[in-house]
Design a protein around this motif. Structure first.
Motif, PDB file in Angstrom:
ATOM      1  N   ASN A 105      -0.617  -7.847  -4.760  1.00  0.00           N
ATOM      2  CA  ASN A 105      -1.495  -6.712  -4.513  1.00  0.00           C
ATOM      3  C   ASN A 105      -2.687  -7.135  -3.640  1.00  0.00           C
ATOM      4  OD1 ASN A 105      -2.245  -3.890  -5.084  1.00  0.00           O
ATOM      5  ND2 ASN A 105      -3.972  -4.817  -6.156  1.00  0.00           N
ATOM      6  N   LYS A 106      -3.297  -8.255  -3.990  1.00  0.00           N
ATOM      7  CA  LYS A 106      -4.456  -8.750  -3.238  1.00  0.00           C
ATOM      8  C   LYS A 106      -4.052  -9.109  -1.806  1.00  0.00           C
ATOM      9  CE  LYS A 106      -8.071 -12.252  -3.421  1.00  0.00           C
ATOM     10  NZ  LYS A 106      -8.609 -13.407  -4.123  1.00  0.00           N
ATOM     11  N   PHE A 107      -2.901  -9.734  -1.649  1.00  0.00           N
ATOM     12  CA  PHE A 107      -2.430 -10.158  -0.325  1.00  0.00           C
ATOM     13  C   PHE A 107      -2.158  -8.956   0.580  1.00  0.00           C
ATOM     14  CE2 PHE A 107       0.759 -11.730   2.688  1.00  0.00           C
ATOM     15  CZ  PHE A 107       0.100 -12.854   3.178  1.00  0.00           C
ATOM     16  N   ILE A 108      -1.395  -7.981   0.060  1.00  0.00           N
ATOM     17  CA  ILE A 108      -1.041  -6.811   0.868  1.00  0.00           C
ATOM     18  C   ILE A 108      -2.275  -5.952   1.150  1.00  0.00           C
ATOM     19  CG2 ILE A 108       0.310  -4.666   0.908  1.00  0.00           C
ATOM     20  CD1 ILE A 108       2.528  -6.192  -0.541  1.00  0.00           C
ATOM     21  N   ARG A 109      -3.161  -5.810   0.154  1.00  0.00           N
ATOM     22  CA  ARG A 109      -4.404  -5.061   0.379  1.00  0.00           C
ATOM     23  C   ARG A 109      -5.249  -5.735   1.469  1.00  0.00           C
ATOM     24  NH1 ARG A 109      -6.797  -1.316  -1.660  1.00  0.00           N
ATOM     25  NH2 ARG A 109      -8.862  -2.252  -1.735  1.00  0.00           N
ATOM     26  N   GLY A 110      -5.277  -7.062   1.470  1.00  0.00           N
ATOM     27  CA  GLY A 110      -6.021  -7.780   2.504  1.00  0.00           C
ATOM     28  C   GLY A 110      -5.490  -7.482   3.900  1.00  0.00           C
ATOM     29  N   ILE A 111      -4.173  -7.447   4.027  1.00  0.00           N
ATOM     30  CA  ILE A 111      -3.555  -7.116   5.322  1.00  0.00           C
ATOM     31  C   ILE A 111      -3.918  -5.682   5.704  1.00  0.00           C
ATOM     32  CG2 ILE A 111      -1.385  -6.820   6.581  1.00  0.00           C
ATOM     33  CD1 ILE A 111      -0.154  -8.859   4.593  1.00  0.00           C
ATOM     34  N   GLY A 112      -3.758  -4.756   4.756  1.00  0.00           N
ATOM     35  CA  GLY A 112      -4.035  -3.343   5.031  1.00  0.00           C
ATOM     36  C   GLY A 112      -5.487  -3.087   5.385  1.00  0.00           C
ATOM     37  N   ILE A 113      -6.396  -3.722   4.661  1.00  0.00           N
ATOM     38  CA  ILE A 113      -7.828  -3.529   4.935  1.00  0.00           C
ATOM     39  C   ILE A 113      -8.178  -4.076   6.311  1.00  0.00           C
ATOM     40  CG2 ILE A 113     -10.140  -4.286   4.233  1.00  0.00           C
ATOM     41  CD1 ILE A 113      -9.094  -4.118   1.295  1.00  0.00           C
ATOM     42  N   GLU A 114      -7.644  -5.230   6.639  1.00  0.00           N
ATOM     43  CA  GLU A 114      -7.911  -5.817   7.957  1.00  0.00           C
ATOM     44  C   GLU A 114      -7.353  -4.942   9.078  1.00  0.00           C
ATOM     45  OE1 GLU A 114      -9.468  -8.377  10.678  1.00  0.00           O
ATOM     46  OE2 GLU A 114      -9.722  -8.572   8.508  1.00  0.00           O
ATOM     47  N   LYS A 115      -6.196  -4.351   8.830  1.00  0.00           N
ATOM     48  CA  LYS A 115      -5.534  -3.536   9.860  1.00  0.00           C
ATOM     49  C   LYS A 115      -6.178  -2.157   9.995  1.00  0.00           C
ATOM     50  CE  LYS A 115      -2.171  -3.201  12.797  1.00  0.00           C
ATOM     51  NZ  LYS A 115      -2.285  -3.874  14.056  1.00  0.00           N
ATOM     52  N   SER A 116      -6.472  -1.513   8.873  1.00  0.00           N
ATOM     53  CA  SER A 116      -6.970  -0.135   8.927  1.00  0.00           C
ATOM     54  C   SER A 116      -8.487  -0.027   8.914  1.00  0.00           C
ATOM     55  CB  SER A 116      -6.409   0.672   7.751  1.00  0.00           C
ATOM     56  OG  SER A 116      -6.999   0.238   6.542  1.00  0.00           O
ATOM     57  N   LYS A 117      -9.167  -1.105   8.511  1.00  0.00           N
ATOM     58  CA  LYS A 117     -10.628  -1.133   8.372  1.00  0.00           C
ATOM     59  C   LYS A 117     -11.124  -0.183   7.286  1.00  0.00           C
ATOM     60  CE  LYS A 117     -11.002  -3.966  11.829  1.00  0.00           C
ATOM     61  NZ  LYS A 117     -10.800  -5.344  11.534  1.00  0.00           N
ATOM     62  N   LYS A 118     -10.266   0.128   6.299  1.00  0.00           N
ATOM     63  CA  LYS A 118     -10.629   0.977   5.169  1.00  0.00           C
ATOM     64  C   LYS A 118     -10.338   0.212   3.886  1.00  0.00           C
ATOM     65  CE  LYS A 118      -9.423   5.084   7.749  1.00  0.00           C
ATOM     66  NZ  LYS A 118      -8.417   6.101   7.934  1.00  0.00           N
ATOM     67  N   SER A 119     -11.344   0.097   3.019  1.00  0.00           N
ATOM     68  CA  SER A 119     -11.172  -0.741   1.838  1.00  0.00           C
ATOM     69  C   SER A 119     -10.817   0.028   0.573  1.00  0.00           C
ATOM     70  CB  SER A 119     -12.448  -1.552   1.592  1.00  0.00           C
ATOM     71  OG  SER A 119     -13.530  -0.676   1.364  1.00  0.00           O
ATOM     72  N   ASN A 120     -10.897   1.346   0.587  1.00  0.00           N
ATOM     73  CA  ASN A 120     -10.640   2.106  -0.640  1.00  0.00           C
ATOM     74  C   ASN A 120      -9.328   2.885  -0.575  1.00  0.00           C
ATOM     75  OD1 ASN A 120     -11.514   3.816   1.308  1.00  0.00           O
ATOM     76  ND2 ASN A 120     -12.950   4.953   0.043  1.00  0.00           N
ATOM     77  N   GLN A 121      -8.360   2.370   0.143  1.00  0.00           N
ATOM     78  CA  GLN A 121      -7.067   3.044   0.279  1.00  0.00           C
ATOM     79  C   GLN A 121      -5.985   2.258  -0.447  1.00  0.00           C
ATOM     80  OE1 GLN A 121      -8.753   5.705   1.576  1.00  0.00           O
ATOM     81  NE2 GLN A 121      -6.922   6.168   2.726  1.00  0.00           N
ATOM     82  N   LYS A 122      -4.902   2.948  -0.762  1.00  0.00           N
ATOM     83  CA  LYS A 122      -3.688   2.289  -1.239  1.00  0.00           C
ATOM     84  C   LYS A 122      -2.822   1.986  -0.024  1.00  0.00           C
ATOM     85  CE  LYS A 122      -3.176   4.470  -5.755  1.00  0.00           C
ATOM     86  NZ  LYS A 122      -2.273   5.291  -6.571  1.00  0.00           N
ATOM     87  N   PHE A 123      -1.956   0.993  -0.157  1.00  0.00           N
ATOM     88  CA  PHE A 123      -1.040   0.628   0.913  1.00  0.00           C
ATOM     89  C   PHE A 123       0.360   0.478   0.341  1.00  0.00           C
ATOM     90  CE2 PHE A 123      -5.224  -0.957   2.045  1.00  0.00           C
ATOM     91  CZ  PHE A 123      -5.395  -0.395   3.302  1.00  0.00           C
ATOM     92  N   ILE A 124       1.343   0.808   1.157  1.00  0.00           N
ATOM     93  CA  ILE A 124       2.743   0.720   0.755  1.00  0.00           C
ATOM     94  C   ILE A 124       3.467  -0.185   1.746  1.00  0.00           C
ATOM     95  CG2 ILE A 124       4.880   1.992   0.324  1.00  0.00           C
ATOM     96  CD1 ILE A 124       3.188   4.499  -0.093  1.00  0.00           C
ATOM     97  N   LEU A 125       4.123  -1.213   1.233  1.00  0.00           N
ATOM     98  CA  LEU A 125       4.960  -2.078   2.061  1.00  0.00           C
ATOM     99  C   LEU A 125       6.378  -1.524   2.010  1.00  0.00           C
ATOM    100  CD1 LEU A 125       5.204  -4.630   3.809  1.00  0.00           C
ATOM    101  CD2 LEU A 125       5.737  -5.884   1.716  1.00  0.00           C
ATOM    102  N   VAL A 126       6.921  -1.226   3.175  1.00  0.00           N
ATOM    103  CA  VAL A 126       8.227  -0.569   3.275  1.00  0.00           C
ATOM    104  C   VAL A 126       9.135  -1.387   4.176  1.00  0.00           C
ATOM    105  CG1 VAL A 126       9.399   1.527   4.107  1.00  0.00           C
ATOM    106  CG2 VAL A 126       7.212   1.716   2.946  1.00  0.00           C
ATOM    107  N   LYS A 127      10.414  -1.467   3.795  1.00  0.00           N
ATOM    108  CA  LYS A 127      11.431  -2.058   4.664  1.00  0.00           C
ATOM    109  C   LYS A 127      12.205  -0.898   5.286  1.00  0.00           C
ATOM    110  CE  LYS A 127      14.043  -5.460   3.196  1.00  0.00           C
ATOM    111  NZ  LYS A 127      15.137  -6.199   2.543  1.00  0.00           N
ATOM    112  N   GLU A 128      12.160  -0.811   6.612  1.00  0.00           N
ATOM    113  CA  GLU A 128      12.917   0.209   7.332  1.00  0.00           C
ATOM    114  C   GLU A 128      14.189  -0.434   7.847  1.00  0.00           C
ATOM    115  OE1 GLU A 128      10.297   1.755  10.321  1.00  0.00           O
ATOM    116  OE2 GLU A 128       9.111   2.857   8.850  1.00  0.00           O
ATOM    117  N   ILE A 129      15.318   0.202   7.536  1.00  0.00           N
ATOM    118  CA  ILE A 129      16.622  -0.333   7.919  1.00  0.00           C
ATOM    119  C   ILE A 129      17.246   0.625   8.922  1.00  0.00           C
ATOM    120  CG2 ILE A 129      18.884  -1.093   7.080  1.00  0.00           C
ATOM    121  CD1 ILE A 129      17.396  -1.234   4.257  1.00  0.00           C
ATOM    122  N   TYR A 130      17.269   0.211  10.180  1.00  0.00           N
ATOM    123  CA  TYR A 130      17.864   1.020  11.248  1.00  0.00           C
ATOM    124  C   TYR A 130      19.359   0.788  11.246  1.00  0.00           C
ATOM    125  CZ  TYR A 130      13.108   1.703  12.756  1.00  0.00           C
ATOM    126  OH  TYR A 130      11.788   2.036  12.793  1.00  0.00           O
TER     127      TYR A 130
END
Length: 154
Positions: A105-130
């Motif tokens: 949770n901490k790792f993925i939130r760190g990526i999301g916060i760095e990418k979106s610049k928003k610290s109070n959001q939830k993030f979802i890690l998704v695998k897209e299979i084409y």
């Protein structure tokens, strides 16, 4: 008559391959038809059946306050695109290795916060299979989604 070594003809083969590649490129760009030189496209070596193998990609989505999802683009904003892809792959490895929920949770939130610049959001890690990457067009992308992890806000 002297026998010439096999590598003697290499220069001619290289010249012929360059000429055929240029012709194939022109034919593809101007006439939008198939290439005449089978070695023109790199997929011959990496994907010889031209896209029938499913292609997977990891994506990170931000969950807005309205419970809508926004995909965080891999465009180099916030985090370099190569580093971003590498971090998502590392997050997937953490999930596959059954690391603790708090760590992931901490790792993925760190990526999301760095990418979106928003610290109070939830993030979802998704695998897209084409399913069939060769048929991906600008209007329709046929793929399945597999949710790998949903973060908490704190």
């Amino acid at each position: 008559m002297k026998n010439k070594p096999l590598y003697y003809y290499t220069q001619y083969l290289v010249l012929i391959s360059i000429i055929l590649s240029i012709i194939s490129y022109g034919k593809e760009k101007i006439f939008h038809s198939k290439e005449i030189y089978p070695f023109f496209w790199w997929q011959l070596f990496t994907n010889p059946v031209k896209g029938t193998t499913p292609f997977t990609m990891l994506r990170l989505y931000e969950v807005t306050k309205e419970n809508d999802t926004i995909r965080l683009a891999n465009n180099g904003d916030g985090i370099d695109d190569v580093a971003y892809t590498s971090l998502l792959n590392e997050a997937n490895e953490k999930i596959n290795n059954d690391e603790s929920y708090e760590t992931i949770n901490k790792f993925i939130r760190g990526i999301g916060i760095e990418k979106s610049k928003k610290s109070n959001q939830k993030f979802i890690l998704v695998k897209e299979i084409y399913k069939n990457p060769i048929n991906i067009t600008s209007e329709h992308h046929e793929f399945d989604k597999e949710i790998l992890f949903i973060t908490t806000t704190r």
